[in-house]
Design a protein around this motif. Structure first.
Motif, PDB file in Angstrom:
ATOM      1  N   GLY A 184      68.976  12.074  -5.677  1.00 25.70           N
ATOM      2  CA  GLY A 184      67.565  12.415  -5.526  1.00 25.70           C
ATOM      3  C   GLY A 184      67.092  12.471  -4.085  1.00 25.70           C
ATOM      4  O   GLY A 184      67.841  12.235  -3.138  1.00 25.70           O
ATOM      5  N   GLY A 185      65.823  12.784  -3.948  1.00 28.75           N
ATOM      6  CA  GLY A 185      65.224  12.998  -2.641  1.00 28.75           C
ATOM      7  C   GLY A 185      65.273  14.472  -2.277  1.00 28.75           C
ATOM      8  O   GLY A 185      66.085  15.232  -2.807  1.00 28.75           O
ATOM      9  N   THR A 186      64.397  14.902  -1.368  1.00 31.46           N
ATOM     10  CA  THR A 186      64.348  16.310  -0.982  1.00 31.46           C
ATOM     11  C   THR A 186      65.709  16.796  -0.506  1.00 31.46           C
ATOM     12  O   THR A 186      66.486  16.048   0.079  1.00 31.46           O
ATOM     13  CB  THR A 186      63.301  16.539   0.135  1.00 31.46           C
ATOM     14  N   GLY A 187      65.987  18.062  -0.761  1.00 28.80           N
ATOM     15  CA  GLY A 187      67.321  18.594  -0.529  1.00 28.80           C
ATOM     16  C   GLY A 187      67.716  18.754   0.918  1.00 28.80           C
ATOM     17  O   GLY A 187      68.907  18.746   1.248  1.00 28.80           O
ATOM     18  N   ASP A 188      66.726  18.889   1.838  1.00 29.83           N
ATOM     19  CA  ASP A 188      67.064  19.121   3.249  1.00 29.83           C
ATOM     20  C   ASP A 188      68.000  18.053   3.813  1.00 29.83           C
ATOM     21  O   ASP A 188      69.013  18.386   4.439  1.00 29.83           O
ATOM     22  CB  ASP A 188      65.794  19.213   4.096  1.00 29.83           C
TER      23      ASP A 188
END
Length: 340
Positions: free
Chosen positions: A80-84
């Protein structure tokens, strides 16, 4: 939700049947909400006999940990967490190339995330960027609800908007990258300078502005709109909208750490986390991103992507470390240094 948590637990038992307990543990950094992380850990241990050693960290902190542990990894999977930051970890050789046999079951945007990273990460959910607003506060101030990026520049919103700081928040960086792709870089920074005049506070966390809106501490936020339904369920007068000019979306991701100590169990957890039963735990814990597996039931609180004007977001370019550093440095120099 139509399915009870018990039903989800039962489904997860079947989905996890192949994840045998040949090793006893897997070390996971979890960058989604705590309730979601804890449900995953509890269900996975119950259904497989494999213990998850869980570390809850934001995506920026998670990346920093992987960098610090590069020579001696203590983490097996980053969930998880934003993909950047996941793309940056891939770029830096911190994560393992792994092509899941279930990729064809995922939405194209999740498959694209995997391809762009050289199969070192995969999309597990998506959520669009937009605005949250407090209906009672806007009515009290006699302000209209914003409908466009242009609306946020209107002087009547001065001191009534919150957004996170892009140096610490994936949400806010997604905003900058979205505007650059939508307007062109120089015009986007002119826009951000204008927006700066109306910002009451730049928060550290990407979810803080929508919480401030819900509690009447600010009128408008720039947020991922899937963070709003949970606030509304608690009785707060919050609504959302996506900008008419177009917007970007985050792709939350998952990666296996290169050199993971429990590699076999890491791969089994990764496969389990891509199943519909496992992906349903997001909505079960009141998190309303769109799951990446096409067979996962979609909760009615999940934003309807068909009704949102999405830009063709270049995740590979704007997920690159150098591009991120450059844009944030420009924002710090040209925008954040200005008086308000």
């Amino acid at each position: 939700m139509k399915n009870s948590t018990k039903t989800l637990l039962a489904g997860a038992v079947l989905a996890a049947a192949s994840a045998s307990a040949s090793a006893q543990q897997v070390n996971v950094i979890c960058s989604v909400q705590a309730d979601w992380c804890n449900m995953i850990a509890t269900v996975y241990a119950r259904t497989t006999g494999v213990k998850i050693n869980l570390a809850l960290k934001g995506s920026g902190e998670a990346l920093a940990q992987l960098i610090a542990e590069r020579e001696n990894p203590k983490t097996d999977v980053w969930f998880g967490g934003t993909g950047d930051p996941h793309l940056q970890a891939a770029e830096q050789g911190l994560t393992l190339e792994y092509k899941s046999p279930t990729l064809s079951q995922l939405y194209p945007w999740a498959q694209d995330q995997a391809k762009q990273s050289g199969y070192k990460t995969v999309g597990i959910y998506s959520g669009p960027l937009g605005f949250g607003y407090n209906t009672e506060l806007l009515a009290k101030k006699k302000l209209p609800a914003p409908k466009s990026w242009a609306d946020l520049l209107k002087p009547e919103y001065k001191g009534d908007i919150q957004v996170a700081n892009p140096a610490s928040s994936g949400t806010a960086y997604t905003m900058i990258a979205t505007l650059v792709q939508l307007m062109g870089e120089d015009k986007a920074f002119d826009y951000l300078k204008g927006l700066h005049k109306n910002i009451a506070a730049y928060t550290r966390s990407g979810t803080a502005p929508i919480k401030a809106v819900a509690r009447g501490e600010t009128a408008v936020s720039i947020s991922f709109i899937h963070d709003a339904p949970q606030e509304k369920m608690q009785g707060f007068p919050v609504e959302t909208v996506t900008p008419s000019e177009g917007t970007g979306a985050e792709i939350g991701s998952m990666s296996i750490v290169k050199g993971a100590r429990n590699m076999e169990q890491a791969k089994k957890f990764y496969e389990w986390a891509l199943t519909p039963a496992a992906q349903a735990f997001g909505a079960a814990t009141k998190q309303y991103q769109l799951p990446s597996n096409k067979s996962t039931p979609v909760d009615p609180n999940v934003p309807d992507f068909k009704k949102i004007k999405l830009i063709d977001y270049d995740y590979k370019k704007y997920g690159a470390s150098a591009e991120r550093r450059r844009l944030i440095a420009r924002w710090e120099k040209e925008v954040n240094s200005l008086p308000r």
